[in-house]
Design an enzyme around this catalytic site. Sequence first.
Site, mmCIF file in Angstrom:
data_model
loop_
_atom_site.group_PDB
_atom_site.id
_atom_site.type_symbol
_atom_site.label_atom_id
_atom_site.label_comp_id
_atom_site.label_asym_id
_atom_site.label_seq_id
_atom_site.Cartn_x
_atom_site.Cartn_y
_atom_site.Cartn_z
ATOM 1 C CE LYS A 1 10.423 10.440 -1.612
ATOM 2 N NZ LYS A 1 10.485 8.976 -1.811
ATOM 3 C CB SER B 1 7.638 7.497 0.436
ATOM 4 O OG SER B 1 8.857 7.337 -0.290
ATOM 5 C CB SER C 1 9.058 5.207 -2.619
ATOM 6 O OG SER C 1 8.584 4.849 -1.350
HETATM 7 N N1 GLN Z 1 6.137 1.790 0.911
HETATM 8 C C1 GLN Z 1 7.431 1.231 1.202
HETATM 9 C C2 GLN Z 1 7.768 1.497 2.637
HETATM 10 O O1 GLN Z 1 6.971 2.032 3.294
HETATM 11 C C3 GLN Z 1 8.437 1.760 0.248
HETATM 12 C C4 GLN Z 1 9.152 2.963 0.685
HETATM 13 C C5 GLN Z 1 10.139 3.486 -0.296
HETATM 14 O O2 GLN Z 1 10.331 2.899 -1.372
HETATM 15 N N2 GLN Z 1 10.836 4.534 0.092
HETATM 16 O O3 GLN Z 1 8.811 1.162 3.109
#
Ligand code: GLN
Length: 476
Positions: free
Chosen positions: A81, A156, A180
């Site tokens: 990532k 994400s 994420s």
């Molecule tokens: N979807 C969640 C957010 O927008 C999780 C993000 C993540 O785990 N980095 O914060």
Amino acid sequence: MTMKLNTLTIEEAHKGLQGKQFSAVELAKSCFDCIREKDDQLNAFITITEDKAYLDAEKTDKKIKDKIKIDVLEGIPVAVKDNILVEGVKATAGSKILSTYIGTYNATVVERLKSAGAVILGKTNMDEFAMGGSGETSHFGPTRNPHNLEKVPGGSSSGSAAAVASDETIYAIGSDTGGSVRQPGSLCGVVGFKPTYGRNSRHGLMAMASSFDQVGSLTKTVRDAAYVFEQIAGLDKFDSTTVDKKVDVVNDLKSDIKGLKIGLPKEYFIKGMDEEVEATVKKAIQKLTKLGAEIVDISLPQTKYALATYYVLMPAEVSSNLSRYDGVRYGYRADSGNLLEMYLKSRHEGFGEEARRRIMLGTYVLSSGYYDDYYKKAQQVRRLIKNDFDKAFEKVDCIVTPTSPTVAFNIGEKFDDPLTMYLSDVFTVSANVAGLPGISIPCGKVNKLPVGLQFIGKHFDEKTLFNVAHQAEGIL
Ligand code: GLN
């Protein structure tokens, strides 16, 4: 060989390398061929490091030729990532503000993968600074779901999940602050694993919300996730929140789970959840009893506050962590006549809308006058949420829930409605709020799109988590 090597799991690829059925270079090449074929559409990668990958693959091939035993991850392609640093490779975190930034060192997890002989294919697309649940907040455009190109892959870690699901890579690593890794794993039909807070070093992972962030993996099987976890977890002198506790998960995968108590929290089947997803998840949970496990009804009463708690504390930490991107120290700098204007313009132009929204929310909840009402209160509720889990784990060995309330949704569908978007994290944030390990495995399909089943474990009990998930994977 006619078989497509890029479709293999870590375990299968390892056996093939060891048995000299193909070389590490051929294995990497099959991934790059797939990337060339599919990534114009999927947009899972931001950077490809093909030359470096072949050099690493050649090292493995030489060892095999010299009859030196190879490690399980050796010569196996991985995608990283883009908020995790690889020395000498661009690391954008999906943001314009870092669009020219080059990693100056290897993140500890990367260092550990490299020392195990991993072949890094490149860096994957992601929501900007890991803020998002759909992959759409990336400065580099949305990633598409390999199961249906009109749909989001989740986020994400959107690129990492899509790259594994499309066989562009054998496995990938991502980060999980509120879901994420697990949520895109669920939406793309692959295994997404996030360890207990403190297991994996955050050194070299760009901080989003430091008390929630953990590096996790996206793999094709639970066993593969166990291999990766054993390699990257453990104490790191660069991250004082890491712990020196033994990680031993692979050995136990095959143990039967007869008599194991799996908690089913009633708060995880909520109004607004897709009915077919709910039915699919419930059917999968029922099947677990075939393995001799006992499903125990439990209650986690504070669950209704988890999302609100997360969306107060996370932006607070975000606003502090993102203050370092000032146009001076890293990346993008806007043209301007004076210093203050340069700071303001660089941040305004460099950050996307979602990042700016969270920075503003975060500064608000931390500001004097509101701190006690929001930030402090949320910290207190955070403890209550953790207490809920502690109490539940006195009765059960692990917990099972849906991973996401819906299957993958249309690109653009929730983009202009942040609150609805935040709701897709409703089942995943609690594990981060309480620092617990979680894993999502595929458990069926609705409208030809994958549904995920999530297991949440006790602190530092990844052993049970992997064991249950592996056994469940075998019958689902
Ligand atoms: N979807 C969640 C957010 O927008 C999780 C993000 C993540 O785990 N980095 O914060």
